[in-house]
Write a protein that holds these residues in place. Sequence first.
Motif, PDB file in Angstrom:
ATOM      1  N   ARG A 100       0.840  -1.208   0.000  1.00 34.90           N
ATOM      2  CA  ARG A 100       0.000   0.000   0.000  1.00 34.90           C
ATOM      3  C   ARG A 100       0.876   1.261   0.000  1.00 34.90           C
ATOM      4  O   ARG A 100       0.598   2.213  -0.707  1.00 34.90           O
ATOM      5  N   LYS A 101       1.942   1.229   0.829  1.00 34.67           N
ATOM      6  CA  LYS A 101       2.845   2.383   0.899  1.00 34.67           C
ATOM      7  C   LYS A 101       3.503   2.629  -0.452  1.00 34.67           C
ATOM      8  O   LYS A 101       3.507   3.754  -0.953  1.00 34.67           O
ATOM      9  N   ASN A 102       4.048   1.582  -1.045  1.00 32.12           N
ATOM     10  CA  ASN A 102       4.733   1.729  -2.331  1.00 32.12           C
ATOM     11  C   ASN A 102       3.780   2.152  -3.439  1.00 32.12           C
ATOM     12  O   ASN A 102       4.132   3.001  -4.270  1.00 32.12           O
ATOM     13  N   ASP A 103       2.568   1.595  -3.454  1.00 35.43           N
ATOM     14  CA  ASP A 103       1.580   1.976  -4.473  1.00 35.43           C
ATOM     15  C   ASP A 103       1.185   3.445  -4.328  1.00 35.43           C
ATOM     16  O   ASP A 103       1.106   4.177  -5.317  1.00 35.43           O
ATOM     17  N   LEU A 104       0.948   3.887  -3.088  1.00 36.08           N
ATOM     18  CA  LEU A 104       0.563   5.285  -2.856  1.00 36.08           C
ATOM     19  C   LEU A 104       1.718   6.215  -3.212  1.00 36.08           C
ATOM     20  O   LEU A 104       1.511   7.257  -3.861  1.00 36.08           O
ATOM     21  N   LYS A 105       2.931   5.836  -2.812  1.00 34.66           N
ATOM     22  CA  LYS A 105       4.106   6.666  -3.116  1.00 34.66           C
ATOM     23  C   LYS A 105       4.277   6.805  -4.629  1.00 34.66           C
ATOM     24  O   LYS A 105       4.490   7.907  -5.143  1.00 34.66           O
ATOM     25  N   GLU A 109       4.009  10.285  -6.767  1.00 36.20           N
ATOM     26  CA  GLU A 109       5.116  10.721  -7.627  1.00 36.20           C
ATOM     27  C   GLU A 109       4.661  10.865  -9.085  1.00 36.20           C
ATOM     28  O   GLU A 109       5.076  11.795  -9.772  1.00 36.20           O
ATOM     29  N   THR A 110       3.810   9.965  -9.555  1.00 38.84           N
ATOM     30  CA  THR A 110       3.270  10.032 -10.921  1.00 38.84           C
ATOM     31  C   THR A 110       2.488  11.329 -11.120  1.00 38.84           C
ATOM     32  O   THR A 110       2.480  11.903 -12.206  1.00 38.84           O
ATOM     33  N   ASN A 111       1.859  11.803 -10.055  1.00 39.31           N
ATOM     34  CA  ASN A 111       1.083  13.039 -10.108  1.00 39.31           C
ATOM     35  C   ASN A 111       1.912  14.251  -9.680  1.00 39.31           C
ATOM     36  O   ASN A 111       1.357  15.283  -9.307  1.00 39.31           O
ATOM     37  N   HIS A 112       3.228  14.109  -9.705  1.00 39.02           N
ATOM     38  CA  HIS A 112       4.179  15.198  -9.429  1.00 39.02           C
ATOM     39  C   HIS A 112       4.023  15.809  -8.039  1.00 39.02           C
ATOM     40  O   HIS A 112       4.194  17.015  -7.863  1.00 39.02           O
TER      41      HIS A 112
END
Length: 161
Positions: A100-105, A109-112
């Motif tokens: 969950r942490k990695n997916d949210l991170k 990041e993808t959304n700048h």
Amino acid sequence: MNDWQKKSPLEWKTYKMVKVAAVEKHEYEGWVLTVDPVSASIVLATFLENEKVSISVVLGHAVQEVEILREGDDEMKQRLSCIFAPEESKAYSPEEHEKRKNDLKTWLETNHIPVTEQGESGRTLCVAGVLTIDPPYSPEECSSSNEIILSRVQGLIQGYL
């Protein structure tokens, strides 16, 4: 000051069924969840039908006597320790938390949105240096002193989930 208030926090026993005698002949019975070390107030939990829990707080100045009725077994200690845990944290294993942490991170990041990992184990996400997100990485786990940023990031995460 009564004997109860004179005890040190190490002498206060949690996970025990107790009967608390208070002023004006009031009596309370329940499992001790915690005791406030400053006011000596006792937080009691009583299990009702349908797995519901009733929480009572007996203010320290009103406590006259505490009688231990019985010790809690391991199952009761587990039930009591989960009372205030968020539902999400009960449902996720450490591996699921990490995912969950990695997916949210990655999504942030993808959304700048600048995000870093914080703490010894890197469990906390830090957004733009002003907001933190703790496991299980939901909007309720966000904290910041900037209410505007807090509200906006919570809204983003809610939309992501």
